[in-house]
Design a protein around this motif. Structure first.
Motif, PDB file in Angstrom:
ATOM      1  N   SER A  14    -108.186 -58.478 -43.361  1.00 29.36           N
ATOM      2  CA  SER A  14    -107.149 -58.320 -44.255  1.00 29.36           C
ATOM      3  C   SER A  14    -105.951 -59.161 -43.734  1.00 29.36           C
ATOM      4  N   CYS A  15    -106.125 -60.125 -42.745  1.00 31.82           N
ATOM      5  CA  CYS A  15    -104.974 -60.768 -42.400  1.00 31.82           C
ATOM      6  C   CYS A  15    -104.300 -61.878 -43.366  1.00 31.82           C
ATOM      7  N   ARG A  16    -105.445 -62.081 -44.331  1.00 35.49           N
ATOM      8  CA  ARG A  16    -105.136 -63.145 -45.247  1.00 35.49           C
ATOM      9  C   ARG A  16    -104.609 -62.520 -46.704  1.00 35.49           C
ATOM     10  N   SER A  17    -104.325 -61.313 -46.756  1.00 34.89           N
ATOM     11  CA  SER A  17    -104.264 -60.796 -47.983  1.00 34.89           C
ATOM     12  C   SER A  17    -103.228 -59.453 -47.673  1.00 34.89           C
ATOM     13  N   GLN A  18    -102.256 -59.347 -48.597  1.00 35.97           N
ATOM     14  CA  GLN A  18    -101.339 -58.026 -48.666  1.00 35.97           C
ATOM     15  C   GLN A  18    -102.263 -56.937 -49.091  1.00 35.97           C
ATOM     16  N   PRO A 336    -101.043 -63.309 -19.206  1.00 35.05           N
ATOM     17  CA  PRO A 336    -101.732 -62.116 -19.422  1.00 35.05           C
ATOM     18  C   PRO A 336    -102.602 -62.003 -20.638  1.00 35.05           C
ATOM     19  N   GLU A 337    -102.282 -62.789 -21.745  1.00 32.00           N
ATOM     20  CA  GLU A 337    -103.019 -62.684 -22.677  1.00 32.00           C
ATOM     21  C   GLU A 337    -104.536 -63.240 -22.903  1.00 32.00           C
ATOM     22  N   ALA A 338    -104.609 -64.153 -21.904  1.00 30.16           N
ATOM     23  CA  ALA A 338    -105.917 -64.817 -21.805  1.00 30.16           C
ATOM     24  C   ALA A 338    -107.242 -63.970 -21.592  1.00 30.16           C
ATOM     25  N   SER A 339    -107.200 -62.942 -20.914  1.00 37.74           N
ATOM     26  CA  SER A 339    -108.491 -62.000 -20.940  1.00 37.74           C
ATOM     27  C   SER A 339    -108.680 -61.493 -22.383  1.00 37.74           C
ATOM     28  N   LEU A 340    -107.601 -60.927 -22.916  1.00 41.48           N
ATOM     29  CA  LEU A 340    -107.635 -60.426 -24.451  1.00 41.48           C
ATOM     30  C   LEU A 340    -108.184 -61.209 -25.230  1.00 41.48           C
ATOM     31  N   VAL A 341    -107.623 -62.821 -25.129  1.00 37.38           N
ATOM     32  CA  VAL A 341    -108.003 -63.771 -26.362  1.00 37.38           C
ATOM     33  C   VAL A 341    -109.483 -63.831 -26.123  1.00 37.38           C
ATOM     34  N   GLU A 342    -109.974 -64.291 -24.892  1.00 38.67           N
ATOM     35  CA  GLU A 342    -111.415 -64.428 -24.565  1.00 38.67           C
ATOM     36  C   GLU A 342    -112.417 -63.014 -25.141  1.00 38.67           C
ATOM     37  N   ALA A 343    -111.736 -61.902 -24.949  1.00 38.49           N
ATOM     38  CA  ALA A 343    -112.671 -60.844 -25.512  1.00 38.49           C
ATOM     39  C   ALA A 343    -112.636 -60.753 -27.044  1.00 38.49           C
ATOM     40  N   LEU A 344    -111.413 -60.996 -27.557  1.00 33.86           N
ATOM     41  CA  LEU A 344    -111.384 -61.157 -29.083  1.00 33.86           C
ATOM     42  C   LEU A 344    -112.325 -62.169 -29.696  1.00 33.86           C
ATOM     43  N   VAL A 345    -112.359 -63.279 -28.915  1.00 33.67           N
ATOM     44  CA  VAL A 345    -113.379 -64.445 -29.413  1.00 33.67           C
ATOM     45  C   VAL A 345    -114.593 -63.994 -29.292  1.00 33.67           C
ATOM     46  N   ALA A 346    -115.326 -63.595 -28.033  1.00 28.02           N
ATOM     47  CA  ALA A 346    -116.387 -62.960 -27.827  1.00 28.02           C
ATOM     48  C   ALA A 346    -116.727 -61.778 -28.977  1.00 28.02           C
ATOM     49  N   PHE A 347    -115.734 -61.097 -29.527  1.00 27.83           N
ATOM     50  CA  PHE A 347    -115.920 -60.181 -30.546  1.00 27.83           C
ATOM     51  C   PHE A 347    -116.081 -60.485 -31.687  1.00 27.83           C
ATOM     52  N   GLY A 348    -115.725 -62.198 -32.088  1.00 27.08           N
ATOM     53  CA  GLY A 348    -115.720 -62.576 -33.331  1.00 27.08           C
ATOM     54  C   GLY A 348    -114.231 -62.536 -34.061  1.00 27.08           C
ATOM     55  N   GLU A 350    -111.142 -64.466 -33.861  1.00 28.00           N
ATOM     56  CA  GLU A 350    -110.248 -65.663 -33.784  1.00 28.00           C
ATOM     57  C   GLU A 350    -108.893 -65.464 -34.362  1.00 28.00           C
ATOM     58  N   ALA A 351    -109.038 -64.976 -35.759  1.00 26.12           N
ATOM     59  CA  ALA A 351    -107.677 -64.824 -36.330  1.00 26.12           C
ATOM     60  C   ALA A 351    -106.788 -63.500 -35.581  1.00 26.12           C
ATOM     61  N   TRP A 352    -107.315 -62.740 -35.124  1.00 31.36           N
ATOM     62  CA  TRP A 352    -106.676 -61.806 -34.268  1.00 31.36           C
ATOM     63  C   TRP A 352    -106.049 -62.243 -33.061  1.00 31.36           C
ATOM     64  N   ALA A 353    -107.013 -63.250 -32.291  1.00 32.77           N
ATOM     65  CA  ALA A 353    -106.600 -63.884 -31.218  1.00 32.77           C
ATOM     66  C   ALA A 353    -105.372 -64.896 -31.317  1.00 32.77           C
ATOM     67  N   ARG A 354    -105.491 -65.445 -32.436  1.00 27.31           N
ATOM     68  CA  ARG A 354    -104.442 -66.453 -32.761  1.00 27.31           C
ATOM     69  C   ARG A 354    -102.952 -65.693 -32.766  1.00 27.31           C
ATOM     70  N   GLY A 355    -103.339 -64.726 -33.376  1.00 24.69           N
ATOM     71  CA  GLY A 355    -101.871 -63.688 -33.599  1.00 24.69           C
ATOM     72  C   GLY A 355    -101.389 -63.466 -32.558  1.00 24.69           C
ATOM     73  N   VAL A 356    -102.249 -63.045 -31.489  1.00 22.80           N
ATOM     74  CA  VAL A 356    -101.755 -62.462 -30.244  1.00 22.80           C
ATOM     75  C   VAL A 356    -101.004 -63.596 -29.297  1.00 22.80           C
TER      76      VAL A 356
END
Length: 546
Positions: A14-18, A336-348, A350-356
């Motif tokens: 939903s990140c691209r739509s209200q 500190p966000e590095a591991s979270l970003v990698e986990a989100l990328v692995a989870f597919g 990337e849009a959430w990871a960019r927001g982080v």
């Protein structure tokens, strides 16, 4: 961690739509309260996005929803992300309506950001008055509304400038005169308004131009003297124009040097070029290069050495100077966000990871050396380059296999192709310019189709990064072939200028001026000249970096 996984799914869908997507409706009933708890007590981007997802939920208190919308709009405005769906205007529109309904005083500030939209004008007229309202309408370019509410005799500076920007120069004159009686800066605006009226007259030497010169002379400022120079030059009073330019802005010095050179007063021109070269304006490198060439023609060895020392950046390559590497980025530890970003990328996600990462950089801008590599990891090159400028970290090498492969196929230096793409799009494959240029290589549709014909194929998708790199390499090679009268970096300068200005523009200009360097100095458009300096500067940086 359950809330993190739930929200990452929400963000992805939903990140691209209200509006929340249809598949979210059933899950929403089970997690809405959990999402609200994250919005109220969570942290980072998760808290920000959770609140935004609740702004349309009427069961959530109005003041709470208004707060969520306000802080999300501030976030989008602050990060200035180059990604569809991350524009701040829609968020501000939502925030403005909610804040207005909640009678929150921040509604004025939210609507102010939406000017000159008609709804925003109407809202501000109902919310504000006096100086704050007038300034908001002026800064928001709502000039007609400003003229309707601004009382006569009050703030003549705003009324005069609003009329000027609406093209109503004659109406603006009495208000500029009233402003000038209170503040000499008004004479600058008065001079410009009279100048515009003089240009509209049948004769460019009419009385309005003389009045403009008189007004400008009463404001002792470099910008005023620059305007005097422009008017005098248009009136054919060349030597007077040069004298005005000499005491004006760097652009004025640049124009004065060009006039002197055209008039055959080369030694005087050389002195001005050296003065500009010693400064820090955008004209410094171009002026130093020109000084080097003129000093050589005049046999002035000392001036030539000084000019050579002054030439910095990419233009120094044309003179055989070894480029200096960009300053290194400060050392940093993984954020500190590095591991979270990698986990989100692995989870597919990337849009959430960019927001982080964007949220982290917004909150802790001083930590950019650690966060920029994460932006690059997620493909957000434009934002990473902006944060890392002007250090070595601002020169990444994305799409390496394609850039190096297609550059070598076309007989190009990969560093040059990297430099071109760096300047054109900052490696954003979805980039769209105000003129409609598309993709990594910033092609207009017509040029894209021309390159497709060169390649003997139907036009590919200009937003496909591999296709854009391939087309840019082919087009640059074709331009290099058109510039075959030159060799080495002069051929590169010809081709790069043509990439921006067009091959016809470039070759006609060289023929008119008699040689490449005269064209680079006296071409009629500034953009190709500045573009060449930027590409050569990036090229110099890439030459020094692994």
């Amino acid at each position: 961690m359950r809330w993190l996984l739930v929200l990452s799914w929400i963000a992805f869908t939903s990140c691209r739509s209200q509006a929340l997507p249809e598949p979210f409706a059933s899950l929403e009933r089970g997690v809405a309260e959990e999402v609200r708890q994250v919005a109220l007590g969570g942290e980072g981007y998760a808290r920000m996005l959770s609140g935004w997802l609740l702004v349309d939920r009427e069961e959530v208190p109005l003041a709470e929803r208004a707060e969520y919308a306000w802080r999300y709009a501030l976030f989008l405005e602050g990060v200035k992300a180059f990604e569809p769906g991350w524009e701040a205007k829609d968020a501000w529109r939502k925030a403005a309506r909610l804040l207005l309904e909640a009678q929150d005083p921040r509604a004025f500030s939210a609507w102010e950001r939406l000017l000159p939209e008609r709804e925003a004008v109407a809202a501000l007229l109902s919310l504000g008055e006096g100086e704050r309202l007038w300034e908001a309408l002026f800064q928001g370019r709502a000039y007609e509304a400003l003229l309707q509410v601004l009382p006569l005799g009050v703030r003549p500076d705003l009324r005069a400038q609003a009329l000027f920007r609406l093209g109503r120069y004659g109406e603006a004159l009495p208000f500029y005169r009233e402003w000038a009686r209170r503040d000499p800066r008004g004479y600058l605006g008065l001079g410009y308004a009279l100048w515009r009226l003089g240009r509209r007259a049948a004769s460019p030497s009419g009385e309005h131009l003389e009045e403009a010169l008189e007004a400008l002379a009463r404001y002792d400022h470099p910008e005023s003297r620059y305007a005097q120079g422009r008017i005098l030059e248009e009136m054919g009073r060349i030597l007077e124009a040069v004298e005005a330019y000499r005491r004006s802005t760097p652009e004025g010095l640049w124009r004065a040097a060009g006039i002197l050179e055209r008039q055959g007063l080369v030694r005087q021109a050389l002195a001005l070029y050296l003065d500009l070269g010693r400064g820090g304006s955008p004209y410094a490198d171009d002026a130093a290069l020109r000084a080097y060439l003129l000093a050589g023609e005049l046999g002035l060895a000392e001036s030539r050495r000084e000019a050579l020392n002054l030439v910095q950046g990419g233009l120094g390559l044309l003179l055989g100077k070894e480029p200096l590497p960009p300053p290194p980025a400060p050392s940093s530890s993984p954020p500190p966000e590095a591991s979270l970003v990698e986990a989100l990328v692995a989870f597919g996600k990337e849009a959430w990871a960019r927001g982080v990462v964007r949220y982290a950089l917004w909150q802790r801008p001083q930590e950019w050396p650690a966060l920029v590599p994460l932006l690059y990891r997620l493909g957000a090159y434009r934002e990473g380059i902006r944060a890392a400028w002007p250090t070595a970290l601002a020169y990444p090498r994305p799409y390496r296999e394609w850039v190096e492969g297609y550059a070598r196929r076309e007989g190009l230096d990969p560093n040059l192709l990297y430099a071109l793409l760096h300047v054109e799009s900052r490696f954003d494959p979805l980039a769209v310019s105000p003129t409609g240029a598309l993709g990594l290589g910033q092609f207009l549709r017509s040029t894209w189709e021309d390159v497709a014909r060169m390649l003997g194929e139907p036009p590919a998708d200009p937003f496909d990064p591999e296709a854009s790199i391939r087309y840019a390499a082919r087009y640059l090679r074709w331009l290099m072939e058109r510039c075959a009268a030159y060799g080495g970096l002069e051929q590169v300068a010809c081709a790069v200028t043509a990439y921006n200005g067009g091959i016809g523009y470039t070759l006609r200009g060289i023929a008119r001026e008699g040689n490449l360097y005269a064209f680079l100095r006296f071409q009629e458009r500034d953009e190709p000249r500045e573009y060449l300096a930027k590409v050569l500067s990036a090229y110099a940086a890439y030459l020094t970096l692994p």
